[in-house]
Design a protein around this motif. Structure first.
Motif, mmCIF file in Angstrom:
data_model
loop_
_atom_site.group_PDB
_atom_site.id
_atom_site.type_symbol
_atom_site.label_atom_id
_atom_site.label_comp_id
_atom_site.label_asym_id
_atom_site.label_seq_id
_atom_site.Cartn_x
_atom_site.Cartn_y
_atom_site.Cartn_z
ATOM 1 N N SER A 129 0.806 -1.216 0.000
ATOM 2 C CA SER A 129 0.000 0.000 0.000
ATOM 3 C C SER A 129 0.843 1.271 0.000
ATOM 4 O O SER A 129 0.347 2.350 0.338
ATOM 5 C CB SER A 129 -0.925 0.007 1.226
ATOM 6 N N THR A 130 2.098 1.145 -0.382
ATOM 7 C CA THR A 130 2.966 2.319 -0.478
ATOM 8 C C THR A 130 2.526 3.199 -1.640
ATOM 9 O O THR A 130 2.070 2.701 -2.675
ATOM 10 C CB THR A 130 4.430 1.886 -0.680
ATOM 11 N N ASN A 131 2.671 4.505 -1.483
ATOM 12 C CA ASN A 131 2.367 5.444 -2.563
ATOM 13 C C ASN A 131 3.656 5.745 -3.330
ATOM 14 O O ASN A 131 4.494 6.515 -2.867
ATOM 15 C CB ASN A 131 1.780 6.734 -1.990
ATOM 16 N N TYR A 132 3.781 5.142 -4.505
ATOM 17 C CA TYR A 132 4.957 5.369 -5.343
ATOM 18 C C TYR A 132 4.729 6.478 -6.368
ATOM 19 O O TYR A 132 5.574 6.710 -7.222
ATOM 20 C CB TYR A 132 5.352 4.077 -6.060
ATOM 21 N N GLY A 133 3.591 7.103 -6.273
ATOM 22 C CA GLY A 133 3.267 8.205 -7.163
ATOM 23 C C GLY A 133 2.156 9.028 -6.551
ATOM 24 O O GLY A 133 1.535 8.634 -5.555
ATOM 25 N N VAL A 134 1.898 10.173 -7.156
ATOM 26 C CA VAL A 134 0.849 11.073 -6.682
ATOM 27 C C VAL A 134 -0.172 11.233 -7.801
ATOM 28 O O VAL A 134 0.172 11.661 -8.909
ATOM 29 C CB VAL A 134 1.438 12.454 -6.319
ATOM 30 N N PRO A 135 -1.446 10.873 -7.566
ATOM 31 C CA PRO A 135 -2.446 11.035 -8.629
ATOM 32 C C PRO A 135 -2.623 12.502 -8.976
ATOM 33 O O PRO A 135 -2.782 13.336 -8.089
ATOM 34 C CB PRO A 135 -3.718 10.441 -8.015
#
Length: 405
Positions: A129-135
């Protein structure tokens, strides 16, 4: 005297330190911004120009190439990773995230300024559930329609699948062309396909297919039948025309409807600024209040975690996420923003607003298909042949092949 000399020495030392720091800060930093949307090149150029005016020591080089995902994969294999990337929120993004080369944005304060639903869509594409990007932006699959032509025949926006087909029948009976289909370009087939699949394949299809608890044969019969039904209402030689030709033809009034995403609106209006254009969600089911609009992350902003200039790269991402700049982007591109408090108000897409307000939103199914399946080409082949059973078996077979690698 000694005290005076000491003070002078300290001042000189401070001057040298500050001078060297100023020189270092003034040195120009060059960053590559690799992005995959050809229609957004000019919009990003304008934003880059604004950013560089505010940050004269940072030079952003936008790089867009045809077949961007394929090119990027090839570059990653050679460890030639762009500093900053604007990618589609799809299976390829998930693969890149799993490769461990992207920055972890979990602690980035600006991540909380984006909508949680789109963060979760991106997380579902990779492990953990890591955020590897920003929508950054979201798009939507729609049916674009000529409001003037609809008014001439007294047509309303159809709310169910049966009404949709009846609308097409009425148009044909009055000598018109209901849809302009551009299936020479296989990717355009995914617009109606995704709208149908998202509404018809049932809950948790991808998760259950990954666990071999269901199959395309079990769950996609109606999807295949309904996309094949659309062929009855297209222009002649639907496999002879592609996306650009479709935009032009619809702009010229050659059909009443055009099944495309919101990204096609600007190119169409550039060809015919006077076109009275509207958009509605393809009604894939016969329960109007259950129909969902297919929307997903159109652009996710991310960066190479090992870039030589992480502060400058992150500064550009933060700049793009500022409300004023995010608003400018969606206004030019006719998309929707994943940034909080940034709204699409254009009257062309006003009929889509209720889906966002009610939460009747579904992600793009093909963003979760393994890219090695080449689903657009498989559907294109099926539409030529028309054998539903063989087609669904092929989808299952290709899924199994890719997943076993």
């Amino acid at each position: 005297m000694k005290s005076f000399r000491s003070i002078v020495s300290v001042c000189l030392a401070l001057f040298m330190i500050l001078g060297l720091s100023a020189v270092g800060f003034a040195q120009e930093v060059e960053l590559e911004f690799f992005q995959n949307k050809r229609e957004a090149v000019e919009t990003f150029d304008k934003l880059i120009e604004k950013f560089e005016a505010e940050n004269p020591n940072i030079d952003i080089k936008q790089n867009h190439v045809p077949e961007a995902e394929t090119v990027l994969k090839s570059r990653l294999a050679k460890n030639n990773i762009p500093d900053i990337m604007g990618l589609g929120g799809n299976f390829t993004y998930g693969q890149i995230a799993d490769a461990g080369i992207l920055k972890n944005f979990d602690q980035a304060s600006y991540l909380s300024n984006t909508q949680t639903a789109y963060q979760e869509m991106l997380q579902d594409l990779h492990e953990g559930s890591t955020n590897y990007g920003v929508p950054y932006t979201a798009n939507a699959n729609t049916v674009l329609y000529n409001k003037d032509k609809f008014e001439e025949l007294g047509l309303d926006i159809p709310q169910t699948w049966d009404e949709f087909i009846q609308t097409a029948e009425t148009i044909q009976e009055n000598g018109g062309t209901p849809f302009y289909l551009t299936f020479k370009d296989a990717w355009t087939i995914m617009v109606p396909w995704n709208s149908l699949a998202a509404n018809l394949h049932g809950e948790n299809f991808i998760e259950q297919r990954l666990e071999n608890e269901t199959t395309f044969e079990d769950r996609y019969q109606k999807v295949a039948e309904r996309i094949y039904k659309l062929l009855d209402y297209g222009q002649n030689d639907i496999f002879g025309y592609g996306y650009s030709q479709g935009n032009q033809a619809f702009a010229n009034g050659e059909s009443f409807m055009y099944i495309q995403g919101v990204w096609a609106i600007n190119p169409i209006l550039e060809s015919n600024p006077d076109l009275n254009l509207g958009a509605f969600a393809l009604p894939a089911v016969n329960e109007a209040d259950e129909n969902m609009l297919v929307s997903g992350v159109d652009t996710v902003l991310t960066m190479n975690k090992n870039t030589d200039h992480p502060e400058a790269a992150e500064k550009f991402i933060k700049f793009l996420l500022e409300e004023e700049n995010a608003q400018f982007y969606i206004d030019e591109q006719m998309t929707f923003s994943a940034v909080e408090n940034v709204f699409q108000e254009d009257p062309t897409v006003v009929d889509l607003k209720t889906y966002f307000e009610s939460g009747n939103i579904a992600p793009f199914p093909d963003h979760y298909y393994p890219s090695g399946m080449q689903v657009p080409n498989l559907i294109q082949g099926f539409l030529h042949e028309g054998d539903v059973e063989e087609f669904l078996n092929t989808l299952d077979s290709e899924w199994n092949k890719v997943q076993s690698r």
